[in-house]
Scaffold this motif. Structure first.
Motif, mmCIF file in Angstrom:
data_model
loop_
_atom_site.group_PDB
_atom_site.id
_atom_site.type_symbol
_atom_site.label_atom_id
_atom_site.label_comp_id
_atom_site.label_asym_id
_atom_site.label_seq_id
_atom_site.Cartn_x
_atom_site.Cartn_y
_atom_site.Cartn_z
ATOM 1 N N THR A 196 -12.854 87.612 -50.018
ATOM 2 C CA THR A 196 -11.952 87.201 -49.073
ATOM 3 C C THR A 196 -12.142 85.789 -48.580
ATOM 4 N N ARG A 197 -11.173 85.173 -48.426
ATOM 5 C CA ARG A 197 -11.238 83.799 -47.791
ATOM 6 C C ARG A 197 -10.450 83.666 -46.484
ATOM 7 N N TYR A 198 -11.042 82.959 -45.572
ATOM 8 C CA TYR A 198 -10.420 82.809 -44.367
ATOM 9 C C TYR A 198 -10.773 80.980 -43.764
ATOM 10 N N ARG A 199 -9.820 80.728 -42.990
ATOM 11 C CA ARG A 199 -10.217 79.307 -42.679
ATOM 12 C C ARG A 199 -10.329 79.458 -41.095
ATOM 13 N N LEU A 200 -11.638 78.845 -40.592
ATOM 14 C CA LEU A 200 -11.914 78.724 -39.319
ATOM 15 C C LEU A 200 -11.466 77.658 -38.593
ATOM 16 N N THR A 201 -10.495 77.813 -37.522
ATOM 17 C CA THR A 201 -9.793 76.560 -37.028
ATOM 18 C C THR A 201 -10.633 76.312 -35.550
ATOM 19 N N LYS A 202 -10.214 75.099 -35.193
ATOM 20 C CA LYS A 202 -10.765 74.636 -33.949
ATOM 21 C C LYS A 202 -10.475 75.541 -32.715
ATOM 22 N N GLY A 203 -11.517 75.888 -31.986
ATOM 23 C CA GLY A 203 -11.780 76.769 -31.078
ATOM 24 C C GLY A 203 -11.735 78.261 -31.777
ATOM 25 N N GLY A 204 -11.995 78.459 -32.742
ATOM 26 C CA GLY A 204 -11.953 79.887 -33.177
ATOM 27 C C GLY A 204 -13.345 80.497 -33.549
ATOM 28 N N VAL A 205 -13.452 81.817 -33.552
ATOM 29 C CA VAL A 205 -14.866 82.268 -33.711
ATOM 30 C C VAL A 205 -14.720 83.377 -34.669
ATOM 31 N N PHE A 206 -15.922 83.612 -35.465
ATOM 32 C CA PHE A 206 -15.926 84.780 -36.245
ATOM 33 C C PHE A 206 -17.378 85.423 -35.730
ATOM 34 N N VAL A 207 -17.144 87.049 -35.575
ATOM 35 C CA VAL A 207 -18.282 87.659 -34.859
ATOM 36 C C VAL A 207 -18.943 88.447 -36.103
ATOM 37 N N LEU A 208 -19.920 88.552 -36.458
ATOM 38 C CA LEU A 208 -20.625 89.523 -37.738
ATOM 39 C C LEU A 208 -21.479 90.151 -36.614
ATOM 40 N N LEU A 209 -21.590 91.583 -37.104
ATOM 41 C CA LEU A 209 -22.200 92.543 -36.155
ATOM 42 C C LEU A 209 -22.769 93.589 -36.998
ATOM 43 N N THR A 210 -23.803 94.181 -36.625
ATOM 44 C CA THR A 210 -24.266 95.463 -37.159
ATOM 45 C C THR A 210 -23.754 96.937 -36.194
ATOM 46 N N ASP A 211 -23.687 97.803 -37.064
ATOM 47 C CA ASP A 211 -23.035 99.176 -36.204
ATOM 48 C C ASP A 211 -23.750 99.715 -35.116
ATOM 49 N N GLY A 212 -24.947 99.166 -34.790
ATOM 50 C CA GLY A 212 -25.704 99.396 -33.784
ATOM 51 C C GLY A 212 -25.100 98.736 -32.425
ATOM 52 N N VAL A 213 -24.259 97.709 -32.600
ATOM 53 C CA VAL A 213 -23.662 97.103 -31.381
ATOM 54 C C VAL A 213 -22.148 97.965 -31.085
ATOM 55 N N VAL A 214 -21.436 98.664 -31.960
ATOM 56 C CA VAL A 214 -20.282 99.239 -31.737
ATOM 57 C C VAL A 214 -20.068 100.627 -32.108
ATOM 58 N N GLU A 215 -21.215 101.104 -32.543
ATOM 59 C CA GLU A 215 -21.049 102.748 -32.665
ATOM 60 C C GLU A 215 -22.328 103.494 -32.455
ATOM 61 N N GLY A 216 -21.956 104.675 -31.794
ATOM 62 C CA GLY A 216 -23.126 105.373 -31.004
ATOM 63 C C GLY A 216 -22.435 106.837 -30.623
ATOM 64 N N PRO A 217 -23.367 107.570 -30.026
ATOM 65 C CA PRO A 217 -22.995 108.938 -29.643
ATOM 66 C C PRO A 217 -21.648 108.903 -28.509
ATOM 67 N N THR A 218 -21.491 107.855 -27.587
ATOM 68 C CA THR A 218 -20.575 107.828 -26.673
ATOM 69 C C THR A 218 -19.343 106.829 -27.083
ATOM 70 N N LEU A 219 -19.588 106.406 -28.437
ATOM 71 C CA LEU A 219 -18.388 105.277 -28.980
ATOM 72 C C LEU A 219 -18.247 105.525 -30.336
ATOM 73 N N SER A 220 -17.125 105.433 -30.862
ATOM 74 C CA SER A 220 -16.727 105.551 -32.176
ATOM 75 C C SER A 220 -16.502 103.849 -32.815
ATOM 76 N N VAL A 221 -16.859 103.867 -33.895
ATOM 77 C CA VAL A 221 -16.834 102.423 -34.560
ATOM 78 C C VAL A 221 -15.583 101.395 -34.207
ATOM 79 N N GLU A 222 -14.242 102.368 -34.535
ATOM 80 C CA GLU A 222 -13.262 101.921 -34.235
ATOM 81 C C GLU A 222 -12.885 101.425 -32.860
ATOM 82 N N GLU A 223 -13.333 102.202 -31.525
ATOM 83 C CA GLU A 223 -13.463 102.019 -30.192
ATOM 84 C C GLU A 223 -14.478 100.855 -30.079
ATOM 85 N N GLY A 224 -15.461 100.620 -30.602
ATOM 86 C CA GLY A 224 -16.395 99.563 -30.477
ATOM 87 C C GLY A 224 -15.827 98.222 -31.068
#
Length: 282
Positions: A196-224
């Protein structure tokens, strides 16, 4: 019962307790040594420096799990490719032990080595998948690989069973990247990984992460992911530095109630083009 017999029983009990204490101490030392070894392997396998490109900023944050033997195989990487573009990868190896950490190193090194042969993200993941299968390991890894062209701001992304990345633009738009993706690496041969191709423009950001950042016993991955979307949107509008955004995202990992590795890789653009929503290009 004689007084001597009671004394002998007490001495025997104390001796057994002493032996059990020594065994427990020895096991604790062994566990600590294995954790320290795994953490040292992790640190040694992750990149010390990030590539630089005019108009773009890269930032990473990494929080290894270190509860008991719960040391996993999350990784991030960023490196200059032979054609002048920048390769970005982030991923997570199944398992939480020293074997997972070692396998992580094999995946990361394999991606780098094969990137000198093909930089096309989908083909790169397919070849890495075949390489891992040839090693005969029972482990597998999820991964996202992106190729950034600093001259155009185009990001080409392929995903192998990994959670999607998050994007935001300076004009207030943000969301979770929508791409098809493929299965994890090291599971089945002959797999395809759509690009998939995207274009990152001025002021924009992309955030790559692992599931340890957003998923756990108290948080679903969608909520994270929704929380990271909001955070990235605020950061892009406010012009927050990539390093500050990465720190803010990794800080949220403390609230998900897990004992897992957490890795964040932020790509920010402060360069040439005007604000524009990341878009898929044919």
């Amino acid at each position: 019962m004689s007084r001597k017999r009671r004394t002998d029983d007490g001495d025997e009990l104390l001796a057994r307790l002493g032996s059990l204490t020594a065994q427990a101490r020895e096991r604790a030392e062994l566990q600590r040594s294995r954790v320290e070894l795994a953490l040292a392997l992790q640190r040694g396998m992750l990149p010390r420096d990030l590539p630089a490109a005019p108009g773009f900023r890269l930032a990473v944050k990494y929080a290894p799990a270190c509860h008991g033997l719960n040391v996993g195989g999350d990784w991030y990487d960023a490196f200059a490719m032979p054609d002048g573009r920048i390769g970005l990868s982030i991923g997570d190896v199944q398992g939480h032990n020293i074997e997972a950490t070692a396998f992580m190193g094999q995946v990361r090194v394999g991606l780098r080595a094969l990137a000198s042969v093909t930089g096309e993200p989908g083909e790169l993941l397919a070849r890495t998948n075949e390489l891992l299968l040839s090693l005969g390991s029972d482990l597998f890894a999820t991964c996202t690989f992106m190729r950034l062209d600093p001259a155009t701001g185009v990001l080409e992304s392929a995903r192998a069973g990994h959670i999607p990345c998050v994007w935001a633009t300076a004009d207030g738009k943000s969301g979770v990247a929508e791409d098809e993706g493929g299965p994890p690496l090291g599971v089945q041969d002959g797999m395809d990984y759509p690009v998939t191709r995207y274009r990152l423009t001025k002021g924009g950001v992309f955030v790559l992460l692992t599931d340890g950042v957003v998923e756990g016993p108290t948080l679903s991955v969608e909520e994270g992911l929704d929380q990271v979307v909001r955070l990235a949107g605020i950061a892009a509008v406010a012009g927050m530095e990539a390093d500050a955004l990465a720190a803010a995202v990794i800080k949220r990992a403390e609230r998900v109630g897990h004992e897992d590795d957490a890795a964040v890789l932020v790509v920010g653009h402060d360069g040439l083009t005007g604000p524009e929503r990341p878009r898929v290009q044919p």
